[in-house]
Design an enzyme around this catalytic site. Structure first.
Site, PDB file in Angstrom:
ATOM      1  N   GLU A  59      -7.180   4.605   7.632  1.00 53.51           N
ATOM      2  CA  GLU A  59      -6.960   6.027   7.320  1.00 53.51           C
ATOM      3  C   GLU A  59      -8.170   6.610   6.591  1.00 53.51           C
ATOM      4  O   GLU A  59      -8.472   7.790   6.725  1.00 53.51           O
ATOM      5  CB  GLU A  59      -5.665   6.193   6.517  1.00 53.51           C
ATOM      6  CG  GLU A  59      -4.450   5.980   7.418  1.00 53.51           C
ATOM      7  CD  GLU A  59      -3.198   5.483   6.710  1.00 53.51           C
ATOM      8  OE1 GLU A  59      -3.128   5.551   5.472  1.00 53.51           O
ATOM      9  OE2 GLU A  59      -2.291   5.016   7.426  1.00 53.51           O
ATOM     10  N   HIS A  98      -9.665   1.033   4.629  1.00 58.43           N
ATOM     11  CA  HIS A  98      -8.417   1.221   5.380  1.00 58.43           C
ATOM     12  C   HIS A  98      -8.693   2.182   6.530  1.00 58.43           C
ATOM     13  O   HIS A  98      -9.500   3.103   6.402  1.00 58.43           O
ATOM     14  CB  HIS A  98      -7.339   1.787   4.439  1.00 58.43           C
ATOM     15  CG  HIS A  98      -5.981   1.779   5.069  1.00 58.43           C
ATOM     16  ND1 HIS A  98      -5.591   2.723   5.995  1.00 58.43           N
ATOM     17  CD2 HIS A  98      -4.927   0.940   4.924  1.00 58.43           C
ATOM     18  CE1 HIS A  98      -4.350   2.454   6.388  1.00 58.43           C
ATOM     19  NE2 HIS A  98      -3.929   1.374   5.752  1.00 58.43           N
ATOM     20  N   ASN A 100       0.867  -1.184   0.000  1.00 59.32           N
ATOM     21  CA  ASN A 100       0.000   0.000   0.000  1.00 59.32           C
ATOM     22  C   ASN A 100       0.905   1.235   0.000  1.00 59.32           C
ATOM     23  O   ASN A 100       1.466   1.587   1.034  1.00 59.32           O
ATOM     24  CB  ASN A 100      -0.895  -0.038   1.253  1.00 59.32           C
ATOM     25  CG  ASN A 100      -1.730   1.213   1.393  1.00 59.32           C
ATOM     26  OD1 ASN A 100      -1.826   2.027   0.468  1.00 59.32           O
ATOM     27  ND2 ASN A 100      -2.347   1.379   2.555  1.00 59.32           N
ATOM     28  N   TRP A 101       1.020   1.852  -1.157  1.00 57.98           N
ATOM     29  CA  TRP A 101       1.946   2.994  -1.276  1.00 57.98           C
ATOM     30  C   TRP A 101       1.365   4.277  -0.696  1.00 57.98           C
ATOM     31  O   TRP A 101       2.057   5.282  -0.631  1.00 57.98           O
ATOM     32  CB  TRP A 101       2.318   3.206  -2.749  1.00 57.98           C
ATOM     33  CG  TRP A 101       3.158   2.100  -3.339  1.00 57.98           C
ATOM     34  CD1 TRP A 101       3.512   0.912  -2.747  1.00 57.98           C
ATOM     35  CD2 TRP A 101       3.767   2.089  -4.641  1.00 57.98           C
ATOM     36  NE1 TRP A 101       4.289   0.173  -3.608  1.00 57.98           N
ATOM     37  CE2 TRP A 101       4.466   0.872  -4.779  1.00 57.98           C
ATOM     38  CE3 TRP A 101       3.779   2.996  -5.708  1.00 57.98           C
ATOM     39  CZ2 TRP A 101       5.174   0.530  -5.934  1.00 57.98           C
ATOM     40  CZ3 TRP A 101       4.474   2.651  -6.861  1.00 57.98           C
ATOM     41  CH2 TRP A 101       5.169   1.445  -6.966  1.00 57.98           C
ATOM     42  N   LYS A 102       0.092   4.230  -0.360  1.00 63.66           N
ATOM     43  CA  LYS A 102      -0.588   5.415   0.196  1.00 63.66           C
ATOM     44  C   LYS A 102      -0.383   6.622  -0.722  1.00 63.66           C
ATOM     45  O   LYS A 102      -0.312   6.461  -1.941  1.00 63.66           O
ATOM     46  CB  LYS A 102      -0.115   5.685   1.623  1.00 63.66           C
ATOM     47  CG  LYS A 102      -0.201   4.438   2.504  1.00 63.66           C
ATOM     48  CD  LYS A 102      -0.113   4.743   3.955  1.00 63.66           C
ATOM     49  CE  LYS A 102      -0.076   3.447   4.735  1.00 63.66           C
ATOM     50  NZ  LYS A 102      -0.214   3.624   6.159  1.00 63.66           N
ATOM     51  N   GLY A 160       2.128   1.962  10.906  1.00 66.19           N
ATOM     52  CA  GLY A 160       3.085   3.060  10.801  1.00 66.19           C
ATOM     53  C   GLY A 160       3.830   3.376  12.085  1.00 66.19           C
ATOM     54  O   GLY A 160       4.495   4.397  12.186  1.00 66.19           O
ATOM     55  N   GLU A 164      -5.720  -5.244  10.437  1.00 69.04           N
ATOM     56  CA  GLU A 164      -4.689  -4.232  10.688  1.00 69.04           C
ATOM     57  C   GLU A 164      -4.988  -3.498  11.995  1.00 69.04           C
ATOM     58  O   GLU A 164      -5.788  -2.548  12.013  1.00 69.04           O
ATOM     59  CB  GLU A 164      -4.697  -3.201   9.560  1.00 69.04           C
ATOM     60  CG  GLU A 164      -4.363  -3.763   8.200  1.00 69.04           C
ATOM     61  CD  GLU A 164      -3.736  -2.692   7.309  1.00 69.04           C
ATOM     62  OE1 GLU A 164      -2.570  -2.870   6.934  1.00 69.04           O
ATOM     63  OE2 GLU A 164      -4.404  -1.682   7.022  1.00 69.04           O
ATOM     64  N   SER A 179       3.048  -2.464  10.455  1.00 71.67           N
ATOM     65  CA  SER A 179       4.492  -2.477  10.704  1.00 71.67           C
ATOM     66  C   SER A 179       5.162  -3.800  10.327  1.00 71.67           C
ATOM     67  O   SER A 179       6.093  -4.251  11.002  1.00 71.67           O
ATOM     68  CB  SER A 179       4.791  -2.112  12.163  1.00 71.67           C
ATOM     69  OG  SER A 179       4.414  -0.772  12.410  1.00 71.67           O
TER      70      SER A 179
HETATM   71  C1  PEP Z   1      -1.014   0.099   6.181  1.00 73.22           C
HETATM   72  O1  PEP Z   1      -1.181   1.314   6.237  1.00 73.22           O
HETATM   73  O2  PEP Z   1      -1.814  -0.619   5.578  1.00 73.22           O
HETATM   74  C2  PEP Z   1       0.160  -0.451   6.858  1.00 73.22           C
HETATM   75  C3  PEP Z   1       0.145  -1.711   7.162  1.00 73.22           C
HETATM   76  O3  PEP Z   1       1.174   0.422   7.120  1.00 73.22           O
HETATM   77  P1  PEP Z   1       2.594   0.049   7.791  1.00 73.22           P
HETATM   78  O4  PEP Z   1       3.087  -1.223   7.184  1.00 73.22           O
HETATM   79  O5  PEP Z   1       3.462   1.224   7.491  1.00 73.22           O
HETATM   80  O6  PEP Z   1       2.331  -0.117   9.263  1.00 73.22           O
END
Ligand code: PEP
Length: 247
Positions: A97, A95, A9-11, A168, A162, A207
């Protein structure tokens, strides 16, 4: 275990040149004979360019969101059909976010999952508890309701667990926590969907890194990983893919 899937997921990261370079490096670096399925989810603006780069490679393409309608008066939105038109196969939905910053609720996510499936996309539906919910012992209750609210009847996509506190932060859930939560999620999927609930893949996200991927991906019933930060670094992302292939 069925084939694990590693989703990057490049966001909201990536301009034309660096996105193309990252996609090429990932495609070229996939381990030969890898058993893992690999998907990258760049921002909408990069999808068309990356579709031609990953075409004829083993890298799949996903989007980070879509609208529930096929077309209409929805300024700034993108429909599932617009994604399949570009060669996109997956879409991340719900997600945290988007839930936090765009007010998406379970019902929104469910409607999008229906629309995405109808258009031929595989939805990757995200659920997860906050730190407060975790501290107050509400993890399972929260996740149970999110499954009920976010996954439509007959769901045939992918579920991504998640924990919000792990996204993050560099602080992934422990293997014991992941094992315990996944076994709850599997039981809940079977309770809510019957036989189909047995075959829905459950990804872990939060993470995941080159350092912890092997341990996480070896956990019983982990169907793969949804990777944020580490997916922007091809070396780290490819290490995670190798860890999946080895499992
Ligand atoms: C995500 O935002 O889906 C995610 C898993 O981020 P990260 O790996 O940076 O925790």
């Amino acid at each position: 275990m069925s084939r694990q899937i590693i989703v990057g997921n490049w966001k909201m990261n990536g301009l034309t040149a660096d996105s193309a370079e990252r996609a090429r490096t990932i495609a070229a670096g996939l381990p030969a004979g890898s058993s893992a399925e690999v998907v990258i989810c760049p921002p909408f603006t990069q999808l068309a360019a990356l579709a031609s780069i990953v075409k004829d490679t083993r890298v799949g393409l996903g989007a980070q969101n879509c609208h529930k309608d096929e077309k209409g008066a929805h300024t700034g939105d993108i429909s599932p059909q617009m994604l399949t038109d570009l060669g996109v196969s997956y879409v991340i939905l719900g997600h945290s976010e988007r839930r936090q910053n765009h007010g998406e609720i379970d019902e929104t996510v469910r409607e999008k999952a229906v629309a995405a499936t109808k258009a031929g996309l595989t939805p990757i539906v995200c659920i997860g508890e906050t730190e407060d919910q975790r501290q107050s012992g509400e993890t399972q209750n929260t996740l149970g309701w999110q499954i009920k609210g976010s996954l439509p009847d007959g769901f045939s996509g992918i579920l991504a667990y998640e924990p919000i506190w792990a996204i993050g932060t560099g602080l992934a859930a422990t293997p014991d926590d992941i094992r315990e939560t996944l076994s709850f999620l599997r039981a809940e999927l079977i309770r809510q969907f019957g036989e189909t609930g047995k075959s829905i893949s459950i990804l872990y996200g939060g993470s995941v890194s080159a350092d912890n991927a092997a341990e996480i991906l070896a956990i019983q019933d982990v169907g793969g990983a949804l990777v944020g930060g580490a997916s922007l670094k091809p070396d780290a992302f490819l290490s995670i893919v190798r860890a999946a292939s080895a499992g």
